[in-house]
Write an enzyme that holds these catalytic residues in place. Structure first.
Site, PDB file in Angstrom:
ATOM      1  N   HIS A 165       8.841   3.414  20.108  1.00 39.95           N
ATOM      2  CA  HIS A 165       9.839   2.571  20.313  1.00 39.95           C
ATOM      3  C   HIS A 165      10.991   3.600  20.049  1.00 39.95           C
ATOM      4  CE1 HIS A 165       9.131  -1.633  18.709  1.00 39.95           C
ATOM      5  NE2 HIS A 165       8.712  -1.566  19.245  1.00 39.95           N
ATOM      6  N   PRO A 181       9.456   0.000   1.171  1.00 40.21           N
ATOM      7  CA  PRO A 181       9.574   0.188   1.839  1.00 40.21           C
ATOM      8  C   PRO A 181      10.256  -0.484   3.431  1.00 40.21           C
ATOM      9  CG  PRO A 181       7.512  -1.988   1.505  1.00 40.21           C
ATOM     10  CD  PRO A 181       9.538  -1.445   0.183  1.00 40.21           C
ATOM     11  N   TYR A 239      14.465   8.566  10.403  1.00 38.38           N
ATOM     12  CA  TYR A 239      13.980   7.524  10.499  1.00 38.38           C
ATOM     13  C   TYR A 239      12.292   7.926  11.084  1.00 38.38           C
ATOM     14  CZ  TYR A 239      12.286   2.344  11.572  1.00 38.38           C
ATOM     15  OH  TYR A 239      11.663   1.223  10.972  1.00 38.38           O
ATOM     16  N   TYR A 269      17.147  -5.023  11.699  1.00 38.00           N
ATOM     17  CA  TYR A 269      16.897  -4.164   9.860  1.00 38.00           C
ATOM     18  C   TYR A 269      18.406  -5.255  10.171  1.00 38.00           C
ATOM     19  CZ  TYR A 269      13.178  -1.126   8.674  1.00 38.00           C
ATOM     20  OH  TYR A 269      12.510  -0.101   9.129  1.00 38.00           O
ATOM     21  N   LYS A 318       8.377   4.829   4.572  1.00 40.16           N
ATOM     22  CA  LYS A 318       7.426   6.288   4.897  1.00 40.16           C
ATOM     23  C   LYS A 318       6.294   6.174   4.285  1.00 40.16           C
ATOM     24  CE  LYS A 318      10.758   7.850   6.810  1.00 40.16           C
ATOM     25  NZ  LYS A 318      10.373   8.103   7.908  1.00 40.16           N
TER      26      LYS A 318
HETATM   27  P1  FAS Z   1      -3.512   2.515  -0.772  1.00 39.71           P
HETATM   28  O1  FAS Z   1      -3.525   1.991  -1.539  1.00 39.71           O
HETATM   29  O2  FAS Z   1      -3.245   2.700   0.243  1.00 39.71           O
HETATM   30  O3  FAS Z   1      -5.057   2.998  -0.642  1.00 39.71           O
HETATM   31  C1  FAS Z   1      -6.060   3.474  -1.489  1.00 39.71           C
HETATM   32  C2  FAS Z   1      -7.155   2.638  -1.955  1.00 39.71           C
HETATM   33  O4  FAS Z   1      -7.537   3.604  -3.047  1.00 39.71           O
HETATM   34  C3  FAS Z   1      -7.104   1.602  -2.074  1.00 39.71           C
HETATM   35  O5  FAS Z   1      -7.860   1.047  -0.202  1.00 39.71           O
HETATM   36  C4  FAS Z   1      -8.228   1.251  -3.458  1.00 39.71           C
HETATM   37  O6  FAS Z   1      -8.764  -0.628  -2.137  1.00 39.71           O
HETATM   38  C5  FAS Z   1      -8.713   1.785  -3.809  1.00 39.71           C
HETATM   39  N1  FAS Z   1      -9.463   2.321  -5.462  1.00 39.71           N
HETATM   40  C6  FAS Z   1      -7.531   1.403  -5.692  1.00 39.71           C
HETATM   41  N2  FAS Z   1      -8.574   1.870  -7.071  1.00 39.71           N
HETATM   42  C7  FAS Z   1      -9.861   2.283  -7.191  1.00 39.71           C
HETATM   43  C8  FAS Z   1     -10.844   2.557  -7.952  1.00 39.71           C
HETATM   44  N3  FAS Z   1     -10.580   2.559  -8.936  1.00 39.71           N
HETATM   45  N4  FAS Z   1     -11.698   2.679  -8.048  1.00 39.71           N
HETATM   46  C9  FAS Z   1     -12.480   3.365  -5.998  1.00 39.71           C
HETATM   47  N5  FAS Z   1     -11.438   2.954  -5.321  1.00 39.71           N
HETATM   48  C10 FAS Z   1      -9.968   2.713  -5.672  1.00 39.71           C
HETATM   49  N6  FAS Z   1       4.328   1.295   3.188  1.00 39.71           N
HETATM   50  C11 FAS Z   1       5.024   1.006   4.945  1.00 39.71           C
HETATM   51  O7  FAS Z   1       5.603   2.583   4.853  1.00 39.71           O
HETATM   52  N7  FAS Z   1       5.263  -0.081   5.848  1.00 39.71           N
HETATM   53  C12 FAS Z   1       5.128  -0.834   4.833  1.00 39.71           C
HETATM   54  O8  FAS Z   1       5.428  -2.437   5.173  1.00 39.71           O
HETATM   55  C13 FAS Z   1       4.418  -1.581   3.321  1.00 39.71           C
HETATM   56  N8  FAS Z   1       3.681  -2.627   3.116  1.00 39.71           N
HETATM   57  C14 FAS Z   1       3.358  -2.887   1.992  1.00 39.71           C
HETATM   58  C15 FAS Z   1       2.044  -4.055   1.651  1.00 39.71           C
HETATM   59  C16 FAS Z   1       1.722  -3.735   0.157  1.00 39.71           C
HETATM   60  C17 FAS Z   1       1.589  -4.988  -0.295  1.00 39.71           C
HETATM   61  C18 FAS Z   1       1.707  -2.154  -0.310  1.00 39.71           C
HETATM   62  C19 FAS Z   1       0.806  -2.342  -1.530  1.00 39.71           C
HETATM   63  C20 FAS Z   1       2.292  -1.359   0.191  1.00 39.71           C
HETATM   64  C21 FAS Z   1       2.704  -0.800   1.205  1.00 39.71           C
HETATM   65  N9  FAS Z   1       3.163  -0.153   2.302  1.00 39.71           N
HETATM   66  C22 FAS Z   1       3.927  -0.131   3.529  1.00 39.71           C
HETATM   67  C23 FAS Z   1       2.475   1.631   1.216  1.00 39.71           C
HETATM   68  C24 FAS Z   1       1.344   1.510   1.943  1.00 39.71           C
HETATM   69  O9  FAS Z   1       1.339   1.224   3.879  1.00 39.71           O
HETATM   70  C25 FAS Z   1       0.972   2.315   1.216  1.00 39.71           C
HETATM   71  O10 FAS Z   1       2.196   3.803   1.924  1.00 39.71           O
HETATM   72  C26 FAS Z   1      -0.212   3.165   2.278  1.00 39.71           C
HETATM   73  O11 FAS Z   1      -1.084   1.813   1.749  1.00 39.71           O
HETATM   74  C27 FAS Z   1      -0.637   4.724   1.474  1.00 39.71           C
HETATM   75  O12 FAS Z   1      -1.795   4.709   2.000  1.00 39.71           O
HETATM   76  P2  FAS Z   1      -2.853   5.503   0.028  1.00 39.71           P
HETATM   77  O13 FAS Z   1      -2.059   6.331  -0.084  1.00 39.71           O
HETATM   78  O14 FAS Z   1      -4.174   6.037   0.845  1.00 39.71           O
HETATM   79  O15 FAS Z   1      -3.158   4.228  -0.464  1.00 39.71           O
HETATM   80  C1  PHB Z   2       5.810  -3.350   9.709  1.00 41.80           C
HETATM   81  O1  PHB Z   2       5.847  -3.233  10.382  1.00 41.80           O
HETATM   82  O2  PHB Z   2       5.365  -3.538   8.829  1.00 41.80           O
HETATM   83  C2  PHB Z   2       7.292  -2.605   8.946  1.00 41.80           C
HETATM   84  C3  PHB Z   2       7.970  -1.992   9.956  1.00 41.80           C
HETATM   85  C4  PHB Z   2       9.153  -1.150   9.246  1.00 41.80           C
HETATM   86  C5  PHB Z   2       9.393  -1.058   7.382  1.00 41.80           C
HETATM   87  C6  PHB Z   2       8.697  -1.785   6.490  1.00 41.80           C
HETATM   88  C7  PHB Z   2       7.094  -2.734   7.625  1.00 41.80           C
HETATM   89  O3  PHB Z   2      10.841  -0.497   7.170  1.00 41.80           O
END
Ligand code: FAS
Ligand code: PHB
Length: 386
Positions: free
Chosen positions: A72, A289, A381, A197, A293
Site C-alpha cells: 500500500h 494499535p 507510519y 482511518y 506499530k
Molecule cells: P505476542 O503476545 O504476540 O506473543 C507472545 C507469545 O508468548 C504468545 O504466543 C503467548 O502465548 C506466549 N506466552 C505468554 N505467556 C507465556 C508463558 N508464561 N510461557 C510460555 N509462553 C507464553 N498490533 C498491531 O500493530 N496492529 C493490530 O491491529 C494489533 N491488534 C492486536 C490485537 C490483540 C488482541 C492483541 C493482544 C495485540 C494486538 N496487536 C496489534 C499487537 C500485537 O500485534 C503485538 O504487538 C505482537 O503480537 C507482539 O508480538 P510478541 O512480542 O511476539 O508478543
Molecule cells: C489491521 O489490519 O489489523 C490493522 C491495520 C492498521 C492498524 C491496526 C490494525 O492501525
C-alpha cells in the site's frame, strides 16, 4: 537440556529471534504456552512497515509475504464528510507498507524454523525463569530444566518474563485510554483499496483488509465492551454509520468470521533487560494499535538483540548487550508517541469539550493540508529507518 538462548514465547518476537539466531549459528529453544494451531490462528496485527518487510525478506522468510501481501502506498483519513489521502509515494518516496496478517508471519516463521530443525515446544506450561542475575540462568517447565547462557523474554504483555525482574529494578510508564477496539474479521471484499482511518463523532472506525476477499475492521467501543454486546447486524450498522460519510462510498457487508475486544493501553517497562534476561516485543512495551506499530516494534527489538547476541557469542564482548535496552528504547518511544498521537487525533473522548473537539479537527485539517505535517505522519507510519 542446554541451549545458548532460551526463548519464552512463540509470537512474532520469539519466532523471528530464533530464526535470526539460527542464521548466525546460535542455538535456541522456544517455549510456547499455547498450541501451534492457536498461535497460527490468532488474528492480530495486519500492517508491516517497510523495515519489517525488508527484515523478513533478508532472513529468507518473505517469499509468501511478497506473493500474497498487499503493498500500500497511502492511507485515507476520513472526517468532516471528506476523504483525505496521505500519499506515501509523494511524501516518503520508495517507502510503503504491506498488509499481511500477523498470523501469516507466524505461520511462515514456524514453518522455516521447523524445516531447519528448530526446537519449538508448544503447550508448555509453568515456565519459570531462574538465576537471571547470574551467568548461568535456566528455565524450568513441567518438571524439566533448560540451561542457557541467555534468556529472551518474548512472552507478551501477560507473560512470565517481565514479572521475573525484581519490581524495584523496573520503571513502568503507562497510559490507559477510555475506550477499546472491537476487531472484526469478515469474509467480504474490501470496499476500499487502501486503509481508511475514520474520525467520527460516533467514534473511530478503521477499514483494513487481509486479502481481496477478507476485510478487517475496528470500531472504537466503551472499555468494558463484551463481544456479545455486538451482534453482526449492529456491527454492520455502526460501520456504515461511521464510514459511509463521503459521496460515492458504500460499505460491502458479508459473513463475520471473528470478533474480539482489544483494550487500548500505552506501556513501557524500562530497562528492557536484567542480568541475562532480555525482553523483546510486547513483553516490554504496548502501544494502542492506531499507529500499527506493535508487531513492527517487536521486529525492531529482535534485530537489535540478534546483533548483540551474535557479538557476545562470537567474542564474548557484552558491550552491545549492555546497551540493548538503551538502543531499543529510542525507537520504542518514537513509536509510543506516534501511536498516542494517532489515537488522540482520531478517537472521540467523552472528556473532550467543544474546544477539544475543535482542536482535534484543526489538527486533522493541518495534517491533510500541509506537506510538512503529512510527512510527519507518513514517515512514522511506514516506519522510521532502523
Ligand atoms: P505476542 O503476545 O504476540 O506473543 C507472545 C507469545 O508468548 C504468545 O504466543 C503467548 O502465548 C506466549 N506466552 C505468554 N505467556 C507465556 C508463558 N508464561 N510461557 C510460555 N509462553 C507464553 N498490533 C498491531 O500493530 N496492529 C493490530 O491491529 C494489533 N491488534 C492486536 C490485537 C490483540 C488482541 C492483541 C493482544 C495485540 C494486538 N496487536 C496489534 C499487537 C500485537 O500485534 C503485538 O504487538 C505482537 O503480537 C507482539 O508480538 P510478541 O512480542 O511476539 O508478543
Ligand atoms: C489491521 O489490519 O489489523 C490493522 C491495520 C492498521 C492498524 C491496526 C490494525 O492501525
Amino acid at each position: 537440556m542446554r541451549t545458548q538462548v532460551g526463548i519464552v514465547g512463540a509470537g512474532p518476537a520469539g519466532l523471528l529471534l530464533s530464526h535470526l539466531l539460527h542464521l548466525r549459528g546460535i542455538s535456541s529453544v522456544v517455549l510456547e504456552a499455547r498450541s501451534r494451531e492457536y498461535v497460527e490462528r490468532r488474528v492480530r496485527a495486519g500492517v508491516l512497515e517497510q523495515g519489517t518487510v525488508d527484515t523478513l525478506v533478508e532472513a529468507g522468510v518473505g517469499e509468501r509475504m511478497l506473493r500474497e501481501g498487499l503493498p500500500h502506498h497511502g492511507i485515507e483519513l476520513r472526517y468532516g464528510g471528506a476523504r483525505h489521502r496521505i500519499p506515501f509515494e509523494e511524501l516518503v518516496p520508495g517507502r510503503a507498507i504491506t498488509v499481511y496478517g500477523q498470523q501469516e508471519v507466524v505461520k511462515d516463521l514456524i514453518a522455516a524454523r521447523l524445516e531447519a530443525g528448530g526446537d519449538i515446544r508448544f503447550e508448555v506450561l509453568d515456565v519459570a525463569l531462574h538465576d537471571i542475575d547470574t551467568d548461568k540462568p535456566y528455565l524450568t517447565f513441567q518438571g524439566e530444566r533448560l540451561d542457557c547462557d541467555v534468556i529472551a523474554g518474548c512472552d507478551g504483555f501477560h507473560g512470565v518474563s517481565r514479572p521475573s525482574i525484581p519490581r524495584d529494578a523496573l520503571t513502568v510508564y503507562e497510559r490507559e485510554y477510555p475506550f477499546a477496539w472491537l476487531g472484526i474479521l469478515a469474509r467480504v471484499r474490501p470496499s476500499t483499496e487502501e486503509l481508511i482511518y475514520a474520525r467520527n463523532d460516533r467514534g473511530f472506525a478503521l477499514h483494513s483488509m487481509r486479502s481481496p476477499t477478507i476485510s478487517r475492521f475496528y470500531l472504537q467501543v466503551p472499555p468494558d465492551t463484551r463481544e456479545e454486546d455486538w451482534p453482526d447486524e449492529r456491527i454492520w450498522a455502526e460501520l456504515k454509520a461511521r464510514l459511509e460519510t463521503v459521496p460515492g462510498f458504500t460499505l460491502e457487508t458479508g459473513e463475520i468470521v471473528e470478533k474480539g475486544v482489544t483494550p487500548m493501553r500505552s506501556f513501557v517497562a524500562e530497562p528492557m533487560q536484567y542480568g541475562r534476561l532480555f525482553l523483546a516485543g510486547d513483553a516490554a512495551h504496548i502501544v494502542p494499535p492506531t499507529g500499527a506499530k506493535g508487531l513492527n516494534l517487536a521486529v525492531a527489538d529482535v534485530r537489535v538483540l540478534t546483533e548483540a547476541l551474535a557479538r557476545f557469542f562470537a567474542d564474548g564482548s557484552a558491550d552491545l548487550l549492555d546497551r540493548y535496552s538503551e538502543h531499543c528504547l529510542k525507537r520504542v518511544w518514537r513509536a509510543q508517541h506516534f501511536s498516542w498521537w494517532m489515537t488522540t487525533l482520531l478517537h472521540t473522548f467523552d472528556s473532550d469539550d467543544a474546544y477539544g473537539r475543535r482542536l482535534q479537527l484543526s489538527y486533522l485539517d493541518y495534517v491533510t493540508s500541509s506537506k510538512a505535517a503529512a510527512t510527519t505522519l507518513a514517515e512514522n507510519y511506514v516506519g522510521m529507518p532502523f
